[in-house]
Design an enzyme around this catalytic site. Structure first.
Site, PDB file in Angstrom:
ATOM      1  N   MET A 163       0.838  -1.199   0.000  1.00  9.94           N
ATOM      2  CA  MET A 163       0.000   0.000   0.000  1.00  9.94           C
ATOM      3  C   MET A 163       0.875   1.253   0.000  1.00  9.94           C
ATOM      4  SD  MET A 163      -3.389  -0.996   2.101  1.00  9.94           S
ATOM      5  CE  MET A 163      -2.734  -0.755   3.743  1.00  9.94           C
ATOM      6  N   ALA A 185       4.024   3.970   0.906  1.00  6.10           N
ATOM      7  CA  ALA A 185       4.740   4.475   2.086  1.00  6.10           C
ATOM      8  C   ALA A 185       5.817   3.457   2.442  1.00  6.10           C
ATOM      9  CB  ALA A 185       3.805   4.758   3.251  1.00  6.10           C
ATOM     10  N   HIS A 214       8.986   1.227   3.308  1.00  3.94           N
ATOM     11  CA  HIS A 214      10.066   1.289   4.299  1.00  3.94           C
ATOM     12  C   HIS A 214      10.937   0.041   4.120  1.00  3.94           C
ATOM     13  CE1 HIS A 214       7.546  -1.609   6.317  1.00  3.94           C
ATOM     14  NE2 HIS A 214       6.541  -0.734   6.413  1.00  3.94           N
ATOM     15  N   HIS A 215      11.870  -0.152   5.061  1.00  3.01           N
ATOM     16  CA  HIS A 215      12.814  -1.264   4.902  1.00  3.01           C
ATOM     17  C   HIS A 215      12.125  -2.623   4.910  1.00  3.01           C
ATOM     18  CE1 HIS A 215      16.135   1.436   4.882  1.00  3.01           C
ATOM     19  NE2 HIS A 215      15.965   1.834   6.134  1.00  3.01           N
ATOM     20  N   HIS A 242       9.243  -3.343   3.422  1.00  2.40           N
ATOM     21  CA  HIS A 242       8.875  -3.559   2.014  1.00  2.40           C
ATOM     22  C   HIS A 242      10.120  -3.868   1.175  1.00  2.40           C
ATOM     23  CE1 HIS A 242       5.546  -0.681   3.341  1.00  2.40           C
ATOM     24  NE2 HIS A 242       4.861  -1.730   2.922  1.00  2.40           N
ATOM     25  N   MET A 257       8.786  -2.262  11.724  1.00  3.77           N
ATOM     26  CA  MET A 257       8.535  -1.170  10.769  1.00  3.77           C
ATOM     27  C   MET A 257       7.119  -1.261  10.236  1.00  3.77           C
ATOM     28  SD  MET A 257      12.018  -0.502   8.788  1.00  3.77           S
ATOM     29  CE  MET A 257      13.525  -0.193   9.720  1.00  3.77           C
ATOM     30  N   SER A 258       6.511  -0.107  10.076  1.00  2.80           N
ATOM     31  CA  SER A 258       5.140  -0.026   9.582  1.00  2.80           C
ATOM     32  C   SER A 258       4.939   1.354   8.981  1.00  2.80           C
ATOM     33  CB  SER A 258       4.157  -0.230  10.744  1.00  2.80           C
ATOM     34  OG  SER A 258       2.880   0.262  10.378  1.00  2.80           O
ATOM     35  N   ARG A 260       2.442   3.055   9.265  1.00  3.36           N
ATOM     36  CA  ARG A 260       1.704   3.880  10.231  1.00  3.36           C
ATOM     37  C   ARG A 260       2.614   4.470  11.315  1.00  3.36           C
ATOM     38  NH1 ARG A 260      -1.908  -0.329   9.019  1.00  3.36           N
ATOM     39  NH2 ARG A 260      -3.925   0.362   8.232  1.00  3.36           N
TER      40      ARG A 260
HETATM   41  P1  AMP Z   1       1.472  -2.855   3.529  1.00  7.31           P
HETATM   42  O1  AMP Z   1       2.001  -1.840   2.571  1.00  7.31           O
HETATM   43  O2  AMP Z   1       1.480  -2.402   4.952  1.00  7.31           O
HETATM   44  O3  AMP Z   1       0.163  -3.447   3.089  1.00  7.31           O
HETATM   45  O4  AMP Z   1       2.510  -4.043   3.499  1.00  7.31           O
HETATM   46  C1  AMP Z   1       2.839  -4.675   2.290  1.00  7.31           C
HETATM   47  C2  AMP Z   1       3.595  -5.927   2.609  1.00  7.31           C
HETATM   48  O5  AMP Z   1       4.771  -5.603   3.330  1.00  7.31           O
HETATM   49  C3  AMP Z   1       2.790  -6.898   3.474  1.00  7.31           C
HETATM   50  O6  AMP Z   1       2.997  -8.217   3.002  1.00  7.31           O
HETATM   51  C4  AMP Z   1       3.397  -6.690   4.824  1.00  7.31           C
HETATM   52  O7  AMP Z   1       3.298  -7.832   5.662  1.00  7.31           O
HETATM   53  C5  AMP Z   1       4.831  -6.391   4.490  1.00  7.31           C
HETATM   54  N1  AMP Z   1       5.459  -5.671   5.594  1.00  7.31           N
HETATM   55  C6  AMP Z   1       4.981  -4.581   6.234  1.00  7.31           C
HETATM   56  N2  AMP Z   1       5.794  -4.221   7.244  1.00  7.31           N
HETATM   57  C7  AMP Z   1       6.802  -5.125   7.259  1.00  7.31           C
HETATM   58  C8  AMP Z   1       7.964  -5.310   8.079  1.00  7.31           C
HETATM   59  N3  AMP Z   1       8.254  -4.490   9.093  1.00  7.31           N
HETATM   60  N4  AMP Z   1       8.771  -6.350   7.793  1.00  7.31           N
HETATM   61  C9  AMP Z   1       8.492  -7.186   6.770  1.00  7.31           C
HETATM   62  N5  AMP Z   1       7.423  -7.070   5.961  1.00  7.31           N
HETATM   63  C10 AMP Z   1       6.586  -6.053   6.200  1.00  7.31           C
END
Ligand code: AMP
EC number: 6.3.2.1
Length: 281
Positions: free
Chosen positions: A30, A32, A34-35, A37, A186-187, A189
């Protein structure tokens, strides 16, 4: 790196690879980025001939309209990060491209995997949104491999069930959680976690460490491990929305804990809701 915004353009740009029977790795995100991703992109780059990242803030998986509204959108930086990590194609559709007739179709998995934990607290519609968009992305890109983070452990199980139930010809690859040096997972958010909340956000990792320590100390009782985790969070003045020690496949709470059990946590910290998890070793 090619940036495409329509389904037709993505299909067209993958045509040659598909004809050559190349492996295609999809990294759904989605944005944004980070490391965390980046770890997904790196693994896809190592394992696949062609790497596609999708960047789409999927409205159907948001249960909270405010969360959707303030979800960070950083397309320029995201495209630079994707390019840096060797991605071949970035698929960046808008909502109308992904849902041309509104949300009139839903791919839904029912049952305990979507009803419990995140499903119980955010509503199972969250996972219906996830399975719908993932099924669509798999149909659009037709990847041979798709990369997901262990950070969203329940999402991994839901996506694996989707693939199994629909017999989708894609291999799901799971990548370990990437953390800040102090342990915070990492997130996207985290950008909203400021001031003292940044310190309080360490409550989740502290709880995971505390459950592991209790296990290392000989405790095998699920309730005792949960108690150790909740106590650790309390020292950060954070109360979990849920903290559970569960079976890593069914997500059922465990009374008797063995190595391999999954500890899952969600907690509000300041304006955001954070999640984290770890496997008991
Ligand atoms: P998102 O953009 O939050 O929907 O995340 C996209 C993908 O990246 C999902 O498969 C998440 O599980 C993965 N992801 C998000 N944060 C992390 C993290 N800190 N470490 C590893 N994978 C992550």
């Amino acid at each position: 790196m090619l940036v495409v915004r329509t389904v037709a353009d993505l299909r067209e740009s993958l045509r040659a690879a598909r004809r050559a029977e190349a492996t295609i790795g999809l990294v759904p995100t989605m944005g944004a980025l980070h490391h965390g991703h980046e770890a997904l992109m790196e693994q896809a780059r190592r394992e696949c001939d062609v790497v596609v990242i999708s960047i789409f803030v999927n409205p159907t998986q948001f249960n909270d309209p405010t969360d959707l509204e303030r979800y960070p959108r950083t397309e320029e930086a995201d495209l630079a990060a994707a390019e840096r990590n060797g991605v071949d194609i970035a698929f960046v559709p808008d909502v109308a491209e992904m849902y041309p007739s509104g949300s009139s179709i839903e791919v839904r998995l029912d049952g305990p995997l979507v009803d419990t934990l995140e499903g119980a607290h955010r509503g199972s519609d969250h996972f219906h949104g996830v399975t719908t968009v993932v099924a669509k992305l798999f149909n659009i890109a037709q990847p041979t491999h798709a990369y997901f983070g262990q950070k969203d452990a329940q999402q991994v199980l839901v996506v694996q069930a989707l693939v199994r139930e629909l017999n989708l010809p894609v291999e799901i690859r799971v990548v370990d959680t990437v953390r800040e040096p102090d342990g915070l997972a990492m997130s996207s958010r985290n950008i909203h976690v400021k001031g003292d909340d940044r310190r309080r956000a360490l409550a989740l990792k502290a709880a995971l460490d505390a459950t592991q320590s209790a296990y290392d100390g000989g405790s095998r009782d699920g309730a005792a491990l949960v108690e150790a985790g909740v106590a650790a969070m309390k020292t950060y003045d954070v109360e979990p929305e849920y903290l559970a020690v569960v079976d890593p496949v069914t997500l059922e709470p465990l009374t008797e804990v063995d190595a391999g059990a999954l500890v899952v946590i969600a907690a509000p910290v300041g304006p955001v809701r954070l999640i984290d998890n770890a496997v008991i070793r």
